[in-house]
Design a protein around this motif. Structure first.
Motif, short mmCIF file in Angstrom:
data_model
loop_
_atom_site.label_atom_id
_atom_site.label_comp_id
_atom_site.label_asym_id
_atom_site.label_seq_id
_atom_site.Cartn_x
_atom_site.Cartn_y
_atom_site.Cartn_z
N VAL A 274 0.69 -1.37 -0.13
CA VAL A 274 -0.26 -0.05 0.08
C VAL A 274 0.95 1.12 0.05
CG1 VAL A 274 -2.44 -1.39 1.18
CG2 VAL A 274 -0.62 -0.06 2.25
N THR A 275 1.77 1.33 0.46
CA THR A 275 2.94 2.56 0.11
C THR A 275 3.76 2.20 -1.42
OG1 THR A 275 4.48 1.57 2.07
CG2 THR A 275 3.16 2.61 2.84
N LYS A 305 -4.86 -5.27 4.63
CA LYS A 305 -4.95 -3.83 4.91
C LYS A 305 -4.89 -3.04 3.50
CE LYS A 305 -0.43 -4.71 7.92
NZ LYS A 305 0.49 -5.55 7.31
N SER A 306 -5.70 -1.83 3.96
CA SER A 306 -5.93 -1.37 3.47
C SER A 306 -5.41 0.34 3.78
CB SER A 306 -6.99 -0.98 2.58
OG SER A 306 -8.02 -0.94 4.26
N ASP A 307 -5.19 1.14 2.52
CA ASP A 307 -4.95 2.55 3.13
C ASP A 307 -6.18 3.99 2.42
OD1 ASP A 307 -4.18 5.44 3.73
OD2 ASP A 307 -2.47 5.07 2.84
N GLU A 309 -6.53 6.94 2.95
CA GLU A 309 -5.90 7.79 2.20
C GLU A 309 -6.13 8.04 0.87
OE1 GLU A 309 -4.93 10.70 3.58
OE2 GLU A 309 -7.23 10.37 5.02
N THR A 310 -5.26 6.60 0.24
CA THR A 310 -4.17 6.07 -1.03
C THR A 310 -5.24 6.05 -1.97
OG1 THR A 310 -3.10 4.50 0.33
CG2 THR A 310 -1.94 7.05 -0.25
#
Ligand code: NAD
Length: 453
Positions: A274-275, A305-307, A309-310
């Motif tokens: 995710v990054t 996992k997730s984000d 924001e992005t």
């Protein structure tokens, strides 16, 4: 009638698009315009989906260039009337099939491969001699704008027009009655397209979606299968119509396969996808929320996992999901791969058959009997053996679904056929006339005719 349909009809009626030389010249112009704008295309795909440059070229532009080259090479031959045999009963006649362009074609595109899925049908429709109204997806706005800019840089609107906006724009155009419609998108919207098109008997090609299974048999080369499944599932963050939707793997190799897939995900995307700057994002908040909700209450083997924001979600493997859950009922269209198992081939086949006919099916095995069995006993749009996705890139094969996953097909010569009406003409000599078929009918003539035919 909307102004644009009227303008395109008038232009089509001038006959200019019927000339193969004209078509080839337009395709060459389009190729140059796309090349001139490639930087802006990459930039737009980055903005809409965070597509990395490699994926933007390999999964979008490469298909567009390949289709352009195919059409430039083959359109002249395709456009030539083809002579076919004529039965003896019509002697002194000849029969030809003329490929007639429909007229004004409406192309409605989705957001996931917004360049490929707008331009590849457009190229086929133009090569076949039509004018085109293209409606890109409003969900990939940067790409929609660049498509419009490219088209307007080379073509007048009466030949090719880009109409931006949401579904109401496509519905309004369809309601006016175009001569053909190719729609790419969800099965749900596909039904509404067909319903509207039915009012004017507009012929349609529907390129839809669905749940595409991957069957992995016990004799599979596990390392290769793991790499090819992970690649096909997580390219474009799983937002691919023919992505593996779920895995149905033989019980005996399940543990080994998922372990290998987990290693491959780390190899491809690192420990924190995710990054990663090159990991594509989910198209919008609505789809992000839909996908993260699918994970609730599941057993996650890898990722999860997730984000927000992005709008990114890790490549995720879910084990033994509830078969009645939304995850196993609806098309996933995101980076989540549920894994279920089978013991007997019949179980896997029955499970796939219990669902709507998929757009794609993938089978991993060395066993020729099994390959033959799946190819002949399971209905699906198209697929690959010992790989995923790649059948779509061979323009010598038709690409399309069956049943709930679509109607009709395109790519290469199948696009030319899709966007042309095969007009059958029988031309007879008028030097003499044989009266056999005319009334009054007699038994003798009937016997002669029966013998003759
Ligand atoms: P979608 O059906 O929501 O939208 C597709 C297009 O239709 C967009 O241009 C949209 O503006 C338009 N549209 C939306 N609602 C409409 C309506 N009521 N009437 C007329 N037009 C309408 O699909 P999407 O979300 O853009 O794409 C995802 C779906 O498309 C998935 O199901 C995927 O499997 C499918 N898909 C299929 C293929 C294929 O080649 N078979 C390729 C890509 C995507």
């Amino acid at each position: 009638m909307t102004v644009i349909i009227h303008q395109q009809r008038q232009y089509f009626n001038t006959g200019e698009t019927l000339d193969p030389s004209y078509r080839i010249a337009q395709l060459k112009k389009l190729k140059q315009a796309i090349k001139d704008h490639d930087y802006f295309i990459y930039d737009a795909l980055r903005k809409d989906l965070n597509k990395p440059l490699f994926e933007s070229y390999a999964t979008e532009l490469a298909s567009v260039y390949s289709e352009l080259d195919y059409m430039i090479k083959h359109v002249r031959n395709f456009a030539r009337p083809k002579r076919v045999g004529t039965s003896l009963a019509h002697f002194y006649s000849k029969s030809h099939i003329h490929q007639e362009p429909y007229g004004t074609v409406l192309i409605i595109a989705p957001w996931n491969y917004p360049i490929q899925l707008s331009f590849v049908p457009l190229i086929g429709a133009l090569a076949a001699g039509n004018t085109v109204i293209l409606k890109p997806s409003e969900m990939a706005p940067a790409t929609s704008h660049i498509i419009k800019a490219i088209i307007e840089s080379v073509f007048p609107r009466e030949y090719v027009a880009v109409e931006e906006g949401d579904g109401s724009v496509s519905q309004a155009l369809l309601q006016e009655g175009v001569d053909y419609c190719l729609f790419t998108g969800s099965s749900q919207v596909g039904k509404s397209i067909m319903e509207t098109a039915s009012q004017s008997l507009t012929p349609v090609t529907l390129e839809l979606g669905g749940k595409s299974p991957v069957i992995v048999a016990p004799d599979t080369n596990i390392k290769h299968a793991a790499q090819r499944i992970v690649w096909g599932k997580f390219v474009n963050a799983g937002q691919t119509c023919i992505a593996p939707d779920y895995l149905i793997v033989h019980e005996d190799i399940k543990d080994e396969l998922i372990q290998k897939m987990s290693e491959v995900i780390h190899e491809f995307y690192g420990m924190s996808p995710v990054t990663q700057p090159d990991y594509p994002r989910i198209i919008n908040q609505k789809h992000f929320d839909r996908l993260t909700a699918l994970l609730e209450g599941t057993t996650i083997y890898h990722g999860g996992k997730s984000d927000p924001e992005t709008l990114t979600i890790e490549p995720t493997i879910v084990l033994d999901p509830d078969l009645d859950s939304e995850l196993m009922q609806e098309e996933i269209f995101g980076p989540i791969l549920p894994v279920i198992t089978y013991q007997e081939t019949g179980e896997a086949v029955n499970f796939i058959r219990s669902k709507e006919k998929p757009l794609a099916l993938y089978l991993f095995t060395q066993n020729n009997t099994l390959k033959k069995y799946i190819k002949t006993h399971v209905s699906f749009g198209g697929g690959a053996i010992n790989d995923t996705l790649i059948h779509q890139s061979n323009h010598n094969m038709p690409f399309g679904g069956v049943g709930n996953s679509g109607i009709g097909a395109y790519h290469g010569k199948y696009s030319l056929e899709t966007f042309s009406h095969p007009k059958a003409i029988l031309e007879k000599t008028d030097a003499f006339d044989i009266k056999l078929r005319y009334p009054p009918y007699t038994d003798t003539i009937l016997k002669v005719l029966q013998k003759f035919l």
